[in-house]
Motif scaffolding. Sequence first.
Motif, PDB file in Angstrom:
ATOM      1  N   TYR A  73       1.153  -2.272   1.655  1.00  0.00           N
ATOM      2  CA  TYR A  73       2.168  -2.744   0.723  1.00  0.00           C
ATOM      3  C   TYR A  73       1.607  -3.830  -0.187  1.00  0.00           C
ATOM      4  CZ  TYR A  73       6.259  -5.088  -1.130  1.00  0.00           C
ATOM      5  OH  TYR A  73       7.161  -5.663  -1.977  1.00  0.00           O
ATOM      6  N   TYR A  74       0.956  -4.838   0.403  1.00  0.00           N
ATOM      7  CA  TYR A  74       0.446  -5.947  -0.399  1.00  0.00           C
ATOM      8  C   TYR A  74      -0.690  -5.516  -1.331  1.00  0.00           C
ATOM      9  CZ  TYR A  74       3.356  -9.347   1.942  1.00  0.00           C
ATOM     10  OH  TYR A  74       4.427 -10.043   2.392  1.00  0.00           O
ATOM     11  N   SER A  75      -1.531  -4.609  -0.877  1.00  0.00           N
ATOM     12  CA  SER A  75      -2.632  -4.190  -1.747  1.00  0.00           C
ATOM     13  C   SER A  75      -2.126  -3.359  -2.936  1.00  0.00           C
ATOM     14  CB  SER A  75      -3.663  -3.382  -0.950  1.00  0.00           C
ATOM     15  OG  SER A  75      -3.112  -2.171  -0.507  1.00  0.00           O
TER      16      SER A  75
ATOM     17  N   ASN B  32       1.294  -3.592  -4.228  1.00  0.00           N
ATOM     18  CA  ASN B  32       2.409  -4.180  -4.964  1.00  0.00           C
ATOM     19  C   ASN B  32       2.255  -5.625  -5.383  1.00  0.00           C
ATOM     20  OD1 ASN B  32       3.886  -1.766  -4.740  1.00  0.00           O
ATOM     21  ND2 ASN B  32       4.494  -2.305  -2.669  1.00  0.00           N
ATOM     22  N   VAL B  33       1.304  -6.355  -4.854  1.00  0.00           N
ATOM     23  CA  VAL B  33       1.157  -7.759  -5.192  1.00  0.00           C
ATOM     24  C   VAL B  33       0.106  -7.895  -6.296  1.00  0.00           C
ATOM     25  CG1 VAL B  33       0.518 -10.038  -4.339  1.00  0.00           C
ATOM     26  CG2 VAL B  33       1.868  -8.497  -2.911  1.00  0.00           C
ATOM     27  N   ASP B  34       0.456  -8.641  -7.346  1.00  0.00           N
ATOM     28  CA  ASP B  34      -0.483  -8.857  -8.447  1.00  0.00           C
ATOM     29  C   ASP B  34      -1.675  -9.667  -7.976  1.00  0.00           C
ATOM     30  OD1 ASP B  34       1.074  -7.487 -10.256  1.00  0.00           O
ATOM     31  OD2 ASP B  34       2.194  -9.296 -10.847  1.00  0.00           O
ATOM     32  N   GLN B  35      -2.836  -9.309  -8.473  1.00  0.00           N
ATOM     33  CA  GLN B  35      -4.047 -10.020  -8.069  1.00  0.00           C
ATOM     34  C   GLN B  35      -4.591 -10.827  -9.213  1.00  0.00           C
ATOM     35  OE1 GLN B  35      -6.745  -7.179  -6.390  1.00  0.00           O
ATOM     36  NE2 GLN B  35      -5.339  -6.628  -4.791  1.00  0.00           N
TER      37      GLN B  35
ATOM     38  N   GLU C 291       1.800  -3.100   6.316  1.00  0.00           N
ATOM     39  CA  GLU C 291       1.932  -4.345   5.567  1.00  0.00           C
ATOM     40  C   GLU C 291       0.750  -4.549   4.618  1.00  0.00           C
ATOM     41  OE1 GLU C 291       2.583  -9.119   6.371  1.00  0.00           O
ATOM     42  OE2 GLU C 291       2.531  -7.729   8.038  1.00  0.00           O
ATOM     43  N   ASP C 292      -0.468  -4.298   5.092  1.00  0.00           N
ATOM     44  CA  ASP C 292      -1.642  -4.423   4.226  1.00  0.00           C
ATOM     45  C   ASP C 292      -1.566  -3.449   3.057  1.00  0.00           C
ATOM     46  OD1 ASP C 292      -2.735  -6.457   5.669  1.00  0.00           O
ATOM     47  OD2 ASP C 292      -4.172  -5.205   6.745  1.00  0.00           O
TER      48      ASP C 292
END
Length: 70
Positions: free
Chosen positions: A63-65, A67-70, A60-61
């Motif tokens: 994936y978010y690091s 695919n998620v815009d920062q 999960e970490d």
Amino acid sequence: MDKYEKISYSLLGFVAVIYVLLLIFGLVAAFPFGIIGFIAIAGVGLLIIKVIKERLNNKEDDYYSKNVDQ
């Protein structure tokens, strides 16, 4: 990561290793009571290993690091 950040982490890592070595030598010098310090260092070391293993195995970490815009 730029070159200054890499140099900074390298220097901090070097200082941390020297600090731990000096701490171990000091605990050996205070032998009977130094065992308590060795137990504490072993406990902290095991917890650090546990955290690193959990982080490396957490999908999960990852994936978010990625695919998620920062």
